[in-house]
Design a protein around this motif. Structure first.
Motif, mmCIF file in Angstrom:
data_model
loop_
_atom_site.group_PDB
_atom_site.id
_atom_site.type_symbol
_atom_site.label_atom_id
_atom_site.label_comp_id
_atom_site.label_asym_id
_atom_site.label_seq_id
_atom_site.Cartn_x
_atom_site.Cartn_y
_atom_site.Cartn_z
ATOM 1 N N GLY B 621 15.618 -7.265 -0.147
ATOM 2 C CA GLY B 621 14.675 -8.256 0.342
ATOM 3 C C GLY B 621 13.653 -7.725 1.330
ATOM 4 N N GLN B 622 13.737 -6.437 1.664
ATOM 5 C CA GLN B 622 12.860 -5.899 2.714
ATOM 6 C C GLN B 622 11.742 -5.011 2.173
ATOM 7 O OE1 GLN B 622 13.148 -6.643 6.103
ATOM 8 N NE2 GLN B 622 14.548 -8.184 5.284
ATOM 9 N N SER B 623 11.662 -4.872 0.869
ATOM 10 C CA SER B 623 10.708 -3.890 0.347
ATOM 11 C C SER B 623 9.270 -4.259 0.708
ATOM 12 C CB SER B 623 10.866 -3.749 -1.176
ATOM 13 O OG SER B 623 10.490 -4.942 -1.828
ATOM 14 N N TRP B 624 8.951 -5.537 0.881
ATOM 15 C CA TRP B 624 7.591 -5.913 1.306
ATOM 16 C C TRP B 624 7.234 -5.277 2.645
ATOM 17 C CZ3 TRP B 624 6.491 -8.635 5.786
ATOM 18 C CH2 TRP B 624 7.612 -9.144 6.491
ATOM 19 N N ARG B 625 8.239 -4.994 3.443
ATOM 20 C CA ARG B 625 7.959 -4.373 4.738
ATOM 21 C C ARG B 625 7.546 -2.905 4.569
ATOM 22 N NH1 ARG B 625 11.529 -4.916 9.615
ATOM 23 N NH2 ARG B 625 9.504 -4.253 10.462
ATOM 24 N N SER B 626 8.019 -2.285 3.529
ATOM 25 C CA SER B 626 7.522 -0.921 3.230
ATOM 26 C C SER B 626 6.016 -0.958 3.011
ATOM 27 C CB SER B 626 8.207 -0.354 1.977
ATOM 28 O OG SER B 626 9.583 -0.160 2.188
ATOM 29 N N SER B 627 5.572 -1.937 2.221
ATOM 30 C CA SER B 627 4.123 -2.060 1.986
ATOM 31 C C SER B 627 3.360 -2.189 3.299
ATOM 32 C CB SER B 627 3.829 -3.286 1.102
ATOM 33 O OG SER B 627 4.193 -3.015 -0.228
ATOM 34 N N ALA B 628 3.901 -2.986 4.182
ATOM 35 C CA ALA B 628 3.225 -3.193 5.461
ATOM 36 C C ALA B 628 3.208 -1.907 6.284
ATOM 37 C CB ALA B 628 3.928 -4.303 6.231
ATOM 38 N N ARG B 629 4.354 -1.241 6.345
ATOM 39 C CA ARG B 629 4.423 0.006 7.109
ATOM 40 C C ARG B 629 3.491 1.066 6.517
ATOM 41 N NH1 ARG B 629 6.021 -0.518 12.098
ATOM 42 N NH2 ARG B 629 8.167 -1.203 12.350
ATOM 43 N N VAL B 630 3.490 1.150 5.215
ATOM 44 C CA VAL B 630 2.635 2.142 4.555
ATOM 45 C C VAL B 630 1.167 1.836 4.840
ATOM 46 C CG1 VAL B 630 1.850 2.958 2.297
ATOM 47 C CG2 VAL B 630 4.310 2.776 2.777
ATOM 48 N N GLN B 631 0.811 0.556 4.695
ATOM 49 C CA GLN B 631 -0.579 0.191 4.929
ATOM 50 C C GLN B 631 -0.971 0.460 6.381
ATOM 51 O OE1 GLN B 631 -2.773 -0.553 2.506
ATOM 52 N NE2 GLN B 631 -4.180 -0.187 4.216
ATOM 53 N N GLN B 632 -0.022 0.220 7.262
ATOM 54 C CA GLN B 632 -0.266 0.490 8.680
ATOM 55 C C GLN B 632 -0.573 1.979 8.907
ATOM 56 O OE1 GLN B 632 3.327 0.303 10.954
ATOM 57 N NE2 GLN B 632 2.295 -0.075 12.921
ATOM 58 N N LEU B 677 8.247 1.160 -4.887
ATOM 59 C CA LEU B 677 6.961 0.552 -5.237
ATOM 60 C C LEU B 677 6.407 -0.224 -4.052
ATOM 61 C CD1 LEU B 677 7.955 -0.745 -8.793
ATOM 62 C CD2 LEU B 677 6.606 1.289 -8.226
ATOM 63 N N VAL B 678 5.140 0.047 -3.735
ATOM 64 C CA VAL B 678 4.462 -0.716 -2.683
ATOM 65 C C VAL B 678 3.126 -1.218 -3.218
ATOM 66 C CG1 VAL B 678 5.552 0.441 -0.724
ATOM 67 C CG2 VAL B 678 3.443 1.370 -1.721
ATOM 68 N N GLN B 679 2.559 -2.121 -2.462
ATOM 69 C CA GLN B 679 1.291 -2.695 -2.893
ATOM 70 C C GLN B 679 0.217 -1.617 -2.985
ATOM 71 O OE1 GLN B 679 -0.240 -5.672 -0.224
ATOM 72 N NE2 GLN B 679 -1.494 -6.619 -1.824
ATOM 73 N N PRO B 708 -2.188 -9.244 1.607
ATOM 74 C CA PRO B 708 -1.078 -8.312 1.781
ATOM 75 C C PRO B 708 0.209 -8.864 1.181
ATOM 76 C CG PRO B 708 -2.240 -8.669 3.850
ATOM 77 C CD PRO B 708 -2.762 -9.684 2.889
ATOM 78 N N GLN B 709 1.037 -7.914 0.746
ATOM 79 C CA GLN B 709 2.304 -8.301 0.139
ATOM 80 C C GLN B 709 3.159 -9.064 1.148
ATOM 81 O OE1 GLN B 709 4.508 -4.980 -1.411
ATOM 82 N NE2 GLN B 709 6.083 -6.259 -2.357
ATOM 83 N N GLN B 710 3.799 -10.116 0.660
ATOM 84 C CA GLN B 710 4.648 -10.947 1.508
ATOM 85 C C GLN B 710 6.059 -10.942 0.934
ATOM 86 O OE1 GLN B 710 3.443 -12.360 4.202
ATOM 87 N NE2 GLN B 710 1.273 -11.851 3.805
ATOM 88 N N PRO B 711 7.008 -11.453 1.705
ATOM 89 C CA PRO B 711 8.335 -11.605 1.132
ATOM 90 C C PRO B 711 8.262 -12.493 -0.103
ATOM 91 C CG PRO B 711 8.394 -12.043 3.501
ATOM 92 C CD PRO B 711 6.955 -11.912 3.108
ATOM 93 N N GLY B 712 8.989 -12.157 -1.130
ATOM 94 C CA GLY B 712 9.018 -12.993 -2.327
ATOM 95 C C GLY B 712 8.129 -12.523 -3.446
#
Lengths: 741, 741
Positions: B621-632, B677-679, B708-712
């Motif tokens: 359930g946390q993979s969306w946070r990877s997208s956020a960290r990567v984008q950051q 996989l990330v956004q 940006p990618q969100q949970p879900g």
């Protein structure tokens, strides 16, 4: 105690030293700035191997190469050896060559010449051979050589032994080299030499291939690293120090590089190193090595060198003291080092003054012409004793003119260094022609001579020709500290005289007249008031102030190069009688000639005045005084000892003076065929004349006097009174007997 | 103002820049220590031509090469240019190469780089092309290149113009070179390089031949002369200064040498210089030059470089902003510079770790493997996008093992520099095999891998293997300041895991088990109390005192190399789930992962932790946070600007991270086939898959989210729910569409 090697000491077959080469003492001239080397030397060879003891060593080395103007790779008084150099000049006045330094060591590997050097003992040298033992390492080093290669035999103690090849250290002032360790037994590369006499433009690489008789257990390259600063200084493991590259087998280049070959040696194990050189390429250096050193036969190589020396030295047989034989044969030996061959075994040689490669066919191509020095007596000596050699030297000089447009002056390994003044190539060639050496392209030679004589501007050999052509002399006005307007003028007159003689012999009578007249212009520089040949301004006024004594000890003085007015005052060898008239006649001349000697203004160590002891011949009844003066100089300045030369040998010029003088004759001037005859140093001299060039078989010179020559003694030729104290070259070479009674 | 070159600005046919190479901005990474170069670069080429602005210049150059540990030949902030270098590394951490410096000047000849340098204006760069104008000389310089040659076009003003080739100046810390001016239009020679990362033993020459489109009116060599002292200092005309050798045509060698070619130029006259290099020989450098630069056609050469880039970059098509395209294609460009080919046109290349020459047949032989960096993502990226290249890189690595006995670690031009730790060659090859690149000698590769894994002593790749085999970890006891016992152990575990995977694939199940178990030994270093992978002593005791923060900013700290405990705490990429369990499960792990970022203990610029932004994937359930960290990270550290890389590009590793991240996927670990996989940064990505290696034709990745990618959010594969935020390489390369909803 250093000593000449005698056959008995050698423990080798005495037949090795049966000929006159046994009398050669290579240590003569290794002190007193003689600048000869004691190393293994083959006649007129490109390569030689000689101990190098002029770097580092602190108190051990009295003369350090960088502490002075030092043209010597070996100095007898020095004690700290840092290797054996494979390219060496004999009797030159500027630092050059002394490179490709091979050094044996033992124990822990040390790549720093500041500390890997050693003192040495049991030093011995003979023609083609040198040996000593290294105190620090217990290694015995023996050296011999061929025309283009050196062969060193090292006897090691048991343990870890090394052979270093240092491409950084050297006598030359040029730096830079490259190397490649080809195998455990072979290395190739190049070493820059040049900047001769501090002339910046004359540089080139000498190529080499060295091969070891045993495969090394380890090899490596080394390099002096530059000084790094700041952060890099913290990180560079070798900062301003010698960096080892163990196992390195790529090409390496740099200012101060080298290589090592390490071995596990048993007690008394011998490892030989042969090193071939070339001025053309590494491939040619390898071909030279393969051709001249197919194996590692030290004794055979040495015997071949001895045989080559004997073949030359045995052409002159003498009866006399062993001491005098040593002086004579060492003098001949020193006269037979330069010019040396430069072509590779395949005939390739570096073209004169350009980058290409020529091929000499089956002939020798010579190099290292110090002609300001050698035109006076070395080449006349070679013409008399070894005309085959002199012929090829003339041919090489003419080929140089064909290649570069100019005859050589101070030619070094294909480079015209332009050291010294005058136009001595013309003199050398004309003189040889007149002596009977005529198998060269005389028209090509003549063309080159005329160019030097006539081209007013951008004249490589006569840079002062514009003024000279206009005024008849070189004016003092704008000369530099080492130009020497009077010296230069006098050399031009001598060259013009020789050109005149040559033109005349070639049937070019108009030219002959023109140059004969030009050669008389020395009279323009004669100052009646001082009796000197004096520097003159363009305006015709004498140079003032004027002190004829100034210029002793090589300090610069207006008008004169390497000497003062006194040294030059009789330097019109082609017209001594004319000069005597100018000087006021025979008595006045004798007074001035005596004064030259008595005031210390005669310099036996420098060329312009070395004929002066013979000038008594030009006053009737006084020729016996020449014998006395000559003997005085021999006694005072020459001897069987390291300081047994009066000074720099000048590629054999001092030695040639001694050889002629001891044989009892001296050429009065290049271009004039008279020899002045003096009492020989031997009871009997027998010279085997060249059957190719001369009609006579042998020439004998006998001293029938029991004491020094006195007034009233006379010369017989073929048992008949000669009626003169001169004899012409043409007469001599018909063969026969000349005797002094 | 520096700018990316657009077709419109060029004045050349716009077709030149029709492909994706038009988006490349070579200035990215030329500041902030990125260590990329902006010069003309052909894909995976041996040669390149780049401006060199890190020497001298005083205030003009903010960073001087010798003032710091400086691995950059060009720095954006610097202003004083001293030439164009022809051998350049991109994104390395130590000074190396940056040699064969060509410099145009005008007016009076000046051979001193301290003063002949110039500021420049109108700087432009694009893939395969660089240009600027030299303020001091009014010369416009344009650069382009091929695989093994550089071509420079200089537009001169009217007057006296010069082209200098400086073999002394360079970025490398090795010195020494040799040259020969072959004609008025050609020069050949070599230049030593090496001492990479201050490792003294890794040195070799690079050979070159340069040819000029116009015959020079004058040529010459020059050399920095040593410092002479005492009398010689008075006499040496060039003492501790640069000596010119006008007209010199022999070989020249030394530490700091060079050559000049002078020309009379008309206004706007163009002179081209082409320079070919080789690591084998001058002859091969000449053959390379002849083959790749038969004429002097600058525009055609440039077009060929652009075409080569387009062929590679057009395999990836994206829809998105121009800015993002620049970031992506420049990242791919930087990932396609090293490894580079090293074989000559005839196939010759320097054998690995020895002095001989091999021949690669028709294949490419690659070199410059910075595998500690690149095993993580550069080679997986190449495997996915350019498996033909990766295959030859693997084959070259295996050939190196055949030649030297060892796979490469930090291989540089045939030398194993042993920089960094671990056994990354095994990792790179195993990973490639698992991804489907199998056309290499797997048994030879396996043998080399096993040797590194098993040899206890004298192990070139795993010098700590004796302890490692005994203890299961590398003890901290006797590590040096840059050994990093924990870092080394972690790399060995990853290598063992990859070896296990490879063994398994080859059917060697027993070996596979052995290495899988060894790879689990990371648990021995896990310290429950601190939650860190902690340095341990041989005795089994933890190392004390212990500060997990120590080691930020590259200062030495026990246990870790290039990082601190935090940077390494999750560095078990082959078993992240296992580590999560050790760390206390998902929540504890998430807390610690967040803390790594929030406490500033994440370092985007260094390799051990660069996968950490993706580790959220391992908690359901946390993979969306990877997208956020990567984008950051992308936003914070990357950009279309000279400082648009987080730090040293590490031969493309930072760039490969960016490329993967922007495309929306990242390989979780070498040896594991999952991509996280990330956004993506683009609306749509289309990758043309290799028809030779992969069954699919194209792979599409679509971002269907508007923000940006969100949970879900969820991933669809072929329009069907993927049910995971990972996808395997094998699945991807069958081709199809992946979309984020």
């Amino acid at each position: 105690m250093k000593s000449v090697l005698l056959g008995l000491l050698l423990g080798c077959s005495c037949s090795v030293l049966a000929g006159n080469s046994q009398y050669v003492n290579p240590f003569i001239g290794t002190s007193n700035f003689g600048a000869t080397h004691p190393g293994a030397q083959y006649p007129n060879a490109l390569a030689s191997v000689s101990p190098f003891n002029v770097a580092y060593g602190g108190e051990l080395n009295k003369f350090e190469k960088d502490a002075a103007w030092n043209s010597r790779g070996y100095i007898y008084e020095n004690r700290y050896l840092t290797g054996y150099s494979h390219l060496n000049l004999s009797g030159v006045g500027c630092p050059e060559a002394g490179v490709l330094l091979l050094m044996p060591t033992t124990g822990e590997l040390n790549l720093d010449a500041k500390s890997y050097g050693s003192t040495y003992s049991a030093e011995q040298a003979s023609a083609g051979y040198y040996r000593h033992s290294l105190d620090k390492y217990g290694v015995t080093s023996e050296l011999t050589s061929t025309l283009r290669t050196g062969l060193s035999r090292f006897t090691f103690p048991a343990g870890q032994s090394h052979l270093l090849l240092n491409l950084g250290l050297g006598l030359t002032n040029e730096s830079g080299g490259s190397l490649k360790i080809v195998s455990d037994q072979e290395i190739e590369g190049s070493r820059m030499i040049g900047t001769f006499c501090y002339h910046p433009e004359d540089v080139r690489p000498v190529y080499f291939v060295a091969r070891f008789s045993k495969a090394a257990t380890q090899t490596g390259a080394f390099k002096q690293m530059p000084q790094y600063h700041k952060v890099e200084a913290d990180w560079m493991q070798y900062n301003h120090s010698i960096k080892p590259y163990p196992g390195y087998r790529q090409e390496m280049s740099g200012d101060e590089i080298g290589a090592w070959f390490s071995f596990d040696t048993k007690a008394n194990e011998q490892i030989d190193v042969k090193l071939g050189i070339s001025f053309v390429s590494i491939a040619n250096a390898r071909a030279n090595l393969d051709a001249e050193q197919p194996g590692f036969d030290f004794d055979k190589t040495r015997q071949q060198a001895v045989k080559a020396w004997d073949q030359l030295l045995d052409k002159v047989q003498v009866k006399g003291s062993s001491e005098n034989k040593t002086l004579l044969y060492t003098a001949l030996y020193h006269s037979l080092i330069h010019p040396n061959i430069i072509q590779d075994v395949n005939g390739d040689y570096p073209l004169m003054g350009q980058s290409g490669v020529g091929n000499s066919g089956g002939k020798n191509r010579y190099s290292v012409y110090s002609l300001w020095d050698t035109n006076r007596n070395v080449h006349p000596l070679l013409s008399l004793l070894y005309p085959e050699l002199q012929s090829e030297m003339v041919q090489s000089a003419v080929a140089m003119a064909n290649e570069s447009g100019w005859l050589p002056k101070w030619e070094l390994y294909g480079m015209e260094t332009q050291v010294m003044v005058g136009d001595p190539g013309t003199v050398m060639i004309a003189d040889s022609y007149l002596r009977g050496i005529r198998d060269f392209d005389t028209e090509a030679a003549y063309k080159a001579m005329r160019r030097a004589a006539e081209q007013p501007k951008d004249n490589l050999l006569r840079p002062e020709n514009l003024d000279y052509l206009k005024l008849g002399y070189v004016p003092v006005d704008d000369e530099g500290p080492y130009d020497g307007s009077v010296s230069t003028s006098l050399e031009y007159y001598l060259a013009d005289f020789n050109l005149s003689q040559f033109a005349s012999a070639l049937g070019k009578t108009k030219d002959a007249d023109r140059y004969r007249q030009r050669a008389q212009n020395y009279r323009l520089l004669f100052d009646k008031d001082t009796g000197m040949l004096r520097p003159k301004q363009r305006s015709g006024e004498w140079h003032n102030p004027y002190n004829p004594e100034q210029g002793r000890n090589f300090e610069p003085t207006p008008g004169y190069i390497e000497g003062n007015a006194w040294n030059y005052r009789f330097y019109v060898p082609h017209d001594t009688p004319g000069l005597i008239q100018l000087l006021g006649g025979d008595q006045a001349f004798l007074t001035q000639l005596d004064a030259t000697f008595s005031t210390g203004n005669f310099d036996m160590a420098n060329e312009p005045d070395i004929t002066y002891p013979y000038l008594y011949h030009f006053v009737p009844g006084q020729s016996w005084r020449s014998s006395a003066r000559v003997q005085q100089q021999i006694t005072q300045h020459f001897g069987n000892k390291p300081d047994g030369l009066p000074g720099n040998d000048d590629t054999g010029t001092m030695s040639a003076w001694l050889a002629f003088s001891m044989l009892g004759l001296y050429p009065v001037s290049p271009g004039l065929m008279d020899y002045a005859l003096v009492q020989p140093s031997f009871d009997e001299v027998t010279i085997q004349l060249s059957s190719h060039y001369y009609s006579g078989n042998t020439l004998q010179i006998k001293n029938q006097l029991t004491g020094p020559q006195q007034p009233g003694s006379q010369w017989l030729w073929q048992q008949q009174p000669l009626g003169s104290s001169f004899i012409s070259h043409q007469q001599l070479v018909k063969g026969g007997t000349l005797s002094l009674h």
